[in-house]
Design an enzyme around this catalytic site. Structure first.
Site, PDB file in Angstrom:
ATOM      1  N   SER A 145       1.419  22.587  20.327  1.00  0.00           N
ATOM      2  CA  SER A 145       1.443  22.335  21.770  1.00  0.00           C
ATOM      3  C   SER A 145       2.862  21.991  22.210  1.00  0.00           C
ATOM      4  O   SER A 145       3.632  21.392  21.438  1.00  0.00           O
ATOM      5  CB  SER A 145       0.527  21.163  22.115  1.00  0.00           C
ATOM      6  OG  SER A 145       0.694  20.810  23.490  1.00  0.00           O
ATOM      7  N   TYR A 159      -2.307  12.650  21.126  1.00  0.00           N
ATOM      8  CA  TYR A 159      -2.519  14.102  21.009  1.00  0.00           C
ATOM      9  C   TYR A 159      -1.192  14.786  20.679  1.00  0.00           C
ATOM     10  O   TYR A 159      -1.128  15.655  19.799  1.00  0.00           O
ATOM     11  CB  TYR A 159      -3.102  14.633  22.319  1.00  0.00           C
ATOM     12  CG  TYR A 159      -3.103  16.139  22.457  1.00  0.00           C
ATOM     13  CD1 TYR A 159      -4.071  16.919  21.805  1.00  0.00           C
ATOM     14  CD2 TYR A 159      -2.151  16.802  23.237  1.00  0.00           C
ATOM     15  CE1 TYR A 159      -4.078  18.304  21.934  1.00  0.00           C
ATOM     16  CE2 TYR A 159      -2.152  18.180  23.375  1.00  0.00           C
ATOM     17  CZ  TYR A 159      -3.112  18.923  22.722  1.00  0.00           C
ATOM     18  OH  TYR A 159      -3.120  20.294  22.851  1.00  0.00           O
TER      19      TYR A 159
HETATM   20  P1  NAP Z   1     -11.022  24.162  25.294  1.00  0.00           P
HETATM   21  O1  NAP Z   1     -11.025  25.172  26.389  1.00  0.00           O
HETATM   22  O2  NAP Z   1     -11.373  22.754  25.591  1.00  0.00           O
HETATM   23  O3  NAP Z   1     -11.930  24.725  24.105  1.00  0.00           O
HETATM   24  C1  NAP Z   1     -12.023  23.984  22.933  1.00  0.00           C
HETATM   25  C2  NAP Z   1     -12.698  24.822  21.860  1.00  0.00           C
HETATM   26  O4  NAP Z   1     -12.673  24.062  20.644  1.00  0.00           O
HETATM   27  C3  NAP Z   1     -14.150  25.094  22.183  1.00  0.00           C
HETATM   28  O5  NAP Z   1     -14.465  26.372  21.659  1.00  0.00           O
HETATM   29  C4  NAP Z   1     -14.880  23.991  21.426  1.00  0.00           C
HETATM   30  O6  NAP Z   1     -16.196  24.348  21.008  1.00  0.00           O
HETATM   31  C5  NAP Z   1     -14.004  23.871  20.212  1.00  0.00           C
HETATM   32  N1  NAP Z   1     -14.104  22.561  19.558  1.00  0.00           N
HETATM   33  C6  NAP Z   1     -13.869  21.335  20.077  1.00  0.00           C
HETATM   34  N2  NAP Z   1     -14.100  20.390  19.149  1.00  0.00           N
HETATM   35  C7  NAP Z   1     -14.481  21.034  18.027  1.00  0.00           C
HETATM   36  C8  NAP Z   1     -14.876  20.624  16.737  1.00  0.00           C
HETATM   37  N3  NAP Z   1     -14.930  19.337  16.390  1.00  0.00           N
HETATM   38  N4  NAP Z   1     -15.226  21.576  15.826  1.00  0.00           N
HETATM   39  C9  NAP Z   1     -15.210  22.892  16.151  1.00  0.00           C
HETATM   40  N5  NAP Z   1     -14.856  23.339  17.355  1.00  0.00           N
HETATM   41  C10 NAP Z   1     -14.493  22.421  18.283  1.00  0.00           C
HETATM   42  O7  NAP Z   1      -9.559  24.093  24.602  1.00  0.00           O
HETATM   43  P2  NAP Z   1      -8.312  25.093  24.690  1.00  0.00           P
HETATM   44  O8  NAP Z   1      -7.473  24.689  25.844  1.00  0.00           O
HETATM   45  O9  NAP Z   1      -8.733  26.492  24.532  1.00  0.00           O
HETATM   46  O10 NAP Z   1      -7.515  24.611  23.388  1.00  0.00           O
HETATM   47  C11 NAP Z   1      -7.517  25.337  22.174  1.00  0.00           C
HETATM   48  C12 NAP Z   1      -6.376  24.830  21.315  1.00  0.00           C
HETATM   49  O11 NAP Z   1      -5.144  25.029  22.023  1.00  0.00           O
HETATM   50  C13 NAP Z   1      -6.448  23.341  21.005  1.00  0.00           C
HETATM   51  O12 NAP Z   1      -6.018  23.120  19.673  1.00  0.00           O
HETATM   52  C14 NAP Z   1      -5.482  22.736  21.990  1.00  0.00           C
HETATM   53  O13 NAP Z   1      -4.979  21.518  21.551  1.00  0.00           O
HETATM   54  C15 NAP Z   1      -4.428  23.821  22.078  1.00  0.00           C
HETATM   55  N6  NAP Z   1      -3.620  23.760  23.308  1.00  0.00           N
HETATM   56  C16 NAP Z   1      -4.171  23.966  24.532  1.00  0.00           C
HETATM   57  C17 NAP Z   1      -3.372  23.896  25.669  1.00  0.00           C
HETATM   58  C18 NAP Z   1      -3.897  24.109  27.063  1.00  0.00           C
HETATM   59  O14 NAP Z   1      -3.172  23.846  28.044  1.00  0.00           O
HETATM   60  N7  NAP Z   1      -5.119  24.565  27.239  1.00  0.00           N
HETATM   61  C19 NAP Z   1      -2.009  23.590  25.540  1.00  0.00           C
HETATM   62  C20 NAP Z   1      -1.486  23.391  24.272  1.00  0.00           C
HETATM   63  C21 NAP Z   1      -2.291  23.484  23.150  1.00  0.00           C
HETATM   64  P3  NAP Z   1     -17.505  24.098  21.975  1.00  0.00           P
HETATM   65  O15 NAP Z   1     -17.409  25.157  23.040  1.00  0.00           O
HETATM   66  O16 NAP Z   1     -18.656  24.280  21.058  1.00  0.00           O
HETATM   67  O17 NAP Z   1     -17.357  22.722  22.539  1.00  0.00           O
END
Ligand code: NAP
Length: 250
Positions: A145, A159
């Site tokens: 991130s 985080y």
């Molecule tokens: P999101 O939309 O909140 O989706 C999270 C995903 O992770 C969902 O598929 C969820 O499954 C799954 N998940 C959560 N807890 C879990 C667990 N304990 N075991 C297995 N699966 C789990 O998140 P996102 O924004 O796509 O983020 C994805 C990655 O990108 C993360 O590592 C996040 O830190 C990173 N990231 C995101 C951003 C951003 O701005 N969005 C920026 C930097 C980094 P369910 O649907 O079953 O709940």
């Protein structure tokens, strides 16, 4: 017909993971989709992958739990075969606050998923990919991130710290398993349009901060997925240990 490569996407039901699963399917991969609790979203992602011609299967499991991680990898072996690629994506932020107001149990949960879980998931993947375990190499992309550089003050410094560990994992593991024909890279997204911000209680965050990004907007999950697919692919055959910003310049 040559078999399609197999990619496992942890947290593939929603957001960046779902966009990555869909794009991987369109680019010729079969897709193993892990999710935690949202089966309906996981099903929708799998359906979209199948519509693109891929084999797509669901694997429920909490990527914070040793037993679930081991079981998910066993089930993928049995139902789909040996993985060629891993997108180590499952992650959470916890509720946003100053550190001194944060709940210790929630901080521990973030570290369990984002750090310990991600390390154990990478371990299982190497145990499928490395020739010493019967594999033929592979490619891993971890989710870091921009928070690593920005620190996320007043939001979720724990985080940011957890994603700093992902950078170290990426650099160290890349150096360790290069000899095994396994490449390990990371993407470091900035402000991306997914549910993660609302889940942190940061409603309206994208609209609020988008204009301060050099490219003047937030990014889509698809824009992150494209970089992940590049890093997984042969186009990136000489790239390992790299951490790619996907931040619009933030
Ligand atoms: P999101 O939309 O909140 O989706 C999270 C995903 O992770 C969902 O598929 C969820 O499954 C799954 N998940 C959560 N807890 C879990 C667990 N304990 N075991 C297995 N699966 C789990 O998140 P996102 O924004 O796509 O983020 C994805 C990655 O990108 C993360 O590592 C996040 O830190 C990173 N990231 C995101 C951003 C951003 O701005 N969005 C920026 C930097 C980094 P369910 O649907 O079953 O709940």
């Amino acid at each position: 017909m040559s078999p399609r490569p197999l990619v496992l996407v942890t947290g593939g039901s929603r957001g960046i993971g779902a966009a990555t699963a869909r794009l991987a399917a369109a680019r010729g991969y079969d897709v193993a989709i892990n999710y935690a609790g949202n089966r309906a979203a996981a099903e929708a992602t799998a359906e979209a992958c199948r519509a693109a011609g891929a084999r797509a299967e669901l694997f429920q499991g909490d990527m914070a739990l040793d037993a679930d991680i081991a079981r998910v990898f066993r089930e993928v072996d049995e139902r789909m075969g040996r993985i060629d690629a891993l997108v180590n994506n499952a992650g959470i932020t916890g509720l946003a606050s100053r550190l001194d107001e944060a709940d210790p149990a929630e901080i521990r949960r973030v570290v369990d998923i984002n750090v310990t879980g991600a390390i154990l998931v990478a371990r299982e993947a190497v145990r499928r990919m490395a020739p010493r375990h019967g594999g033929t190499g592979g490619s891993i992309v971890n989710l870091s991130s921009a928070a690593v550089r920005l620190g996320a003050p007043d939001t979720y410094v724990w985080y940011a710290a957890s994603k700093g560990a992902i950078d170290s994992l990426t650099i160290g593991l890349a150096r360790e398993v290069g000899v095994d024909g396994v490449r390990v890279n990371a993407v470091a997204p900035g402000l991306i349009e997914t549910d993660i911000h609302d889940s942190a209680g940061l409603f309206g965050r994208l609209a609020q901060h988008g204009p301060s990004v050099p490219l003047k907007r937030s990014g889509s999950a698809e824009e992150v997925a494209k970089v992940i697919l590049f890093l997984l692919s042969e186009e990136a055959s000489y790239v390992t240990g790299a951490i790619y910003d996907v931040t619009g310049g933030r």
